[in-house]
Design a protein around this motif. Sequence first.
Motif, PDB file in Angstrom:
ATOM      1  N   LEU A  48      -9.091  -4.712  10.298  1.00 37.90           N
ATOM      2  CA  LEU A  48     -10.296  -5.080  11.052  1.00 37.90           C
ATOM      3  C   LEU A  48     -10.271  -4.455  12.440  1.00 37.90           C
ATOM      4  O   LEU A  48     -11.264  -3.875  12.901  1.00 37.90           O
ATOM      5  N   ALA A  49      -9.124  -4.556  13.124  1.00 37.44           N
ATOM      6  CA  ALA A  49      -9.015  -4.000  14.474  1.00 37.44           C
ATOM      7  C   ALA A  49      -9.180  -2.481  14.463  1.00 37.44           C
ATOM      8  O   ALA A  49      -9.808  -1.914  15.365  1.00 37.44           O
ATOM      9  N   CYS A  50      -8.642  -1.812  13.449  1.00 35.86           N
ATOM     10  CA  CYS A  50      -8.802  -0.354  13.332  1.00 35.86           C
ATOM     11  C   CYS A  50     -10.275   0.015  13.202  1.00 35.86           C
ATOM     12  O   CYS A  50     -10.733   1.004  13.769  1.00 35.86           O
ATOM     13  N   THR A  51     -11.012  -0.771  12.425  1.00 38.86           N
ATOM     14  CA  THR A  51     -12.428  -0.500  12.205  1.00 38.86           C
ATOM     15  C   THR A  51     -13.228  -0.694  13.494  1.00 38.86           C
ATOM     16  O   THR A  51     -14.128   0.090  13.800  1.00 38.86           O
ATOM     17  N   ILE A  52     -12.896  -1.735  14.249  1.00 35.28           N
ATOM     18  CA  ILE A  52     -13.607  -2.009  15.502  1.00 35.28           C
ATOM     19  C   ILE A  52     -13.198  -1.008  16.582  1.00 35.28           C
ATOM     20  O   ILE A  52     -14.049  -0.498  17.321  1.00 35.28           O
TER      21      ILE A  52
ATOM     22  N   LEU B 153       0.644   1.566  12.516  1.00 36.89           N
ATOM     23  CA  LEU B 153       1.025   0.172  12.306  1.00 36.89           C
ATOM     24  C   LEU B 153       0.256  -0.417  11.121  1.00 36.89           C
ATOM     25  O   LEU B 153       0.837  -1.100  10.261  1.00 36.89           O
ATOM     26  N   THR B 154      -1.038  -0.155  11.069  1.00 37.35           N
ATOM     27  CA  THR B 154      -1.862  -0.643   9.965  1.00 37.35           C
ATOM     28  C   THR B 154      -1.401  -0.046   8.646  1.00 37.35           C
ATOM     29  O   THR B 154      -1.294  -0.740   7.622  1.00 37.35           O
ATOM     30  N   TRP B 155      -1.104   1.231   8.666  1.00 34.38           N
ATOM     31  CA  TRP B 155      -0.606   1.951   7.496  1.00 34.38           C
ATOM     32  C   TRP B 155       0.692   1.321   6.997  1.00 34.38           C
ATOM     33  O   TRP B 155       0.892   1.123   5.793  1.00 34.38           O
ATOM     34  N   PHE B 156       1.582   1.006   7.941  1.00 37.29           N
ATOM     35  CA  PHE B 156       2.853   0.361   7.603  1.00 37.29           C
ATOM     36  C   PHE B 156       2.622  -0.992   6.942  1.00 37.29           C
ATOM     37  O   PHE B 156       3.237  -1.311   5.905  1.00 37.29           O
ATOM     38  N   LEU B 157       1.736  -1.800   7.511  1.00 38.48           N
ATOM     39  CA  LEU B 157       1.485  -3.137   6.976  1.00 38.48           C
ATOM     40  C   LEU B 157       0.914  -3.069   5.562  1.00 38.48           C
ATOM     41  O   LEU B 157       1.305  -3.855   4.688  1.00 38.48           O
ATOM     42  N   ILE B 158       0.006  -2.140   5.330  1.00 35.49           N
ATOM     43  CA  ILE B 158      -0.586  -2.015   3.995  1.00 35.49           C
ATOM     44  C   ILE B 158       0.460  -1.588   2.973  1.00 35.49           C
ATOM     45  O   ILE B 158       0.552  -2.153   1.875  1.00 35.49           O
ATOM     46  N   SER B 159       1.278  -0.595   3.338  1.00 40.76           N
ATOM     47  CA  SER B 159       2.282  -0.085   2.393  1.00 40.76           C
ATOM     48  C   SER B 159       3.391  -1.093   2.137  1.00 40.76           C
ATOM     49  O   SER B 159       4.087  -1.016   1.125  1.00 40.76           O
ATOM     50  N   LEU B 160       3.573  -2.046   3.032  1.00 38.80           N
ATOM     51  CA  LEU B 160       4.559  -3.107   2.839  1.00 38.80           C
ATOM     52  C   LEU B 160       3.965  -4.305   2.117  1.00 38.80           C
ATOM     53  O   LEU B 160       4.563  -4.843   1.180  1.00 38.80           O
ATOM     54  N   THR B 161       2.786  -4.742   2.535  1.00 43.06           N
ATOM     55  CA  THR B 161       2.239  -6.019   2.088  1.00 43.06           C
ATOM     56  C   THR B 161       1.744  -5.984   0.647  1.00 43.06           C
ATOM     57  O   THR B 161       1.959  -6.941  -0.111  1.00 43.06           O
ATOM     58  N   ILE B 162       1.081  -4.908   0.240  1.00 36.93           N
ATOM     59  CA  ILE B 162       0.544  -4.871  -1.126  1.00 36.93           C
ATOM     60  C   ILE B 162       1.656  -4.925  -2.176  1.00 36.93           C
ATOM     61  O   ILE B 162       1.584  -5.728  -3.114  1.00 36.93           O
TER      62      ILE B 162
ATOM     63  N   LEU C  42     -12.937  -0.292   0.641  1.00 36.73           N
ATOM     64  CA  LEU C  42     -13.439  -0.191   2.011  1.00 36.73           C
ATOM     65  C   LEU C  42     -12.787   0.975   2.742  1.00 36.73           C
ATOM     66  O   LEU C  42     -13.349   1.522   3.699  1.00 36.73           O
ATOM     67  N   GLY C  43     -11.609   1.344   2.317  1.00 37.34           N
ATOM     68  CA  GLY C  43     -10.907   2.513   2.842  1.00 37.34           C
ATOM     69  C   GLY C  43     -10.406   3.351   1.687  1.00 37.34           C
ATOM     70  O   GLY C  43     -10.702   3.055   0.519  1.00 37.34           O
ATOM     71  N   ASN C  44      -9.658   4.370   1.995  1.00 40.52           N
ATOM     72  CA  ASN C  44      -9.038   5.192   0.954  1.00 40.52           C
ATOM     73  C   ASN C  44      -7.685   5.646   1.503  1.00 40.52           C
ATOM     74  O   ASN C  44      -7.432   6.826   1.705  1.00 40.52           O
ATOM     75  N   ILE C  45      -6.832   4.667   1.744  1.00 30.61           N
ATOM     76  CA  ILE C  45      -5.604   4.896   2.498  1.00 30.61           C
ATOM     77  C   ILE C  45      -4.562   5.606   1.634  1.00 30.61           C
ATOM     78  O   ILE C  45      -4.242   5.142   0.536  1.00 30.61           O
ATOM     79  N   PRO C  46      -4.030   6.719   2.108  1.00 31.00           N
ATOM     80  CA  PRO C  46      -3.029   7.456   1.328  1.00 31.00           C
ATOM     81  C   PRO C  46      -1.652   6.801   1.449  1.00 31.00           C
ATOM     82  O   PRO C  46      -1.107   6.696   2.544  1.00 31.00           O
TER      83      PRO C  46
END
Length: 314
Positions: A114-118, A138-147, A189-193
């Motif tokens: 959300l913060a990245c989008t804003i 940081l956002t990339w790290f959280l996504i690759s860890l959390t999912i 909503l994104g297409n994060i690699p």
Amino acid sequence: MNESDADKRNSVNGITDDSQPERMSYCSRFFWEWKQPFFGLKEVPSGECIKVSAAFVARNRAATIFFRLCFFAWALSILVYNLVTYPSQNRFIYMGYLTHWALVLTCATFLATLACTIWKSSLDQPLQGEPAHAFVRLTWFLISLTIPLQAMVVLLYWTLDYKGQRVTYLNATRHGVLLVVLLFDGFVLGNIPIRIKQGLFSFIMAVLFSIWLTIHPHTGLGNGDWPNESDTNDDTNDDVLYSVVNWKDNPTPTAIVLIIVTFVVAPLMFFFLWTFSLASKCLKFDGSSRTLHRYNEEEASVKGSASELIDAAL
């Protein structure tokens, strides 16, 4: 569209010609990505890079903000509800469970996307060879860890922990629904690699949690005060966090479970995520759905000038 319009479009996208970008095979990408940085933007050996803004906000920005705000508020409400309804005498051990770690990290991930989008400037394309903005990483790290972590929680809960009890709203959201929403956030909503080296994040988390489950029985913390448990009975071990992880009564099966979870389940969950992130039309797993940015000569010269200034200052 006339030629001048096409040139303008390519200039805006950082693309200097109309040739199709090079694509790698599934196996070639696996080995190539191991040689790249954890958060490398370079997508193919020829030099095309991920377009940061398209990777993190692939759809309409206003709609993306709305959805991500709803996702964060919803996940936060689940966390608050879980904490409020959790027995007060047992809250000291709340973070001793993998499900709760996954829930907290999910809230953090939704907040970060959300913060990245804003924060629109964080999605600016960096100079050639430079990393993405720190908050994007940081956002990339959280996504690759959390999912992958959420995927582990879902798999382990329904295969090892679920005993046929009634499925409540809290159980359903924490052990399934949140994973689906995370995937929607990251890849619709994104297409994060996702990069193959990022699998180390969830693997390290699995190792640390296995270590915690190994030392927990020796800490004397127990698991709190729950109904139908008899801590005064020495013949039962009611203080374990998970019934399948019981070093006192079943050391060999416990060791087998932890080894499988750490060295098989954790890598597999990430591998499925990495494969999922590469999916494109006609079930091609080559990352062709990703939007690329090819740096033009002007951008390269800007980078060169900046490097010369830095070298002169030093």
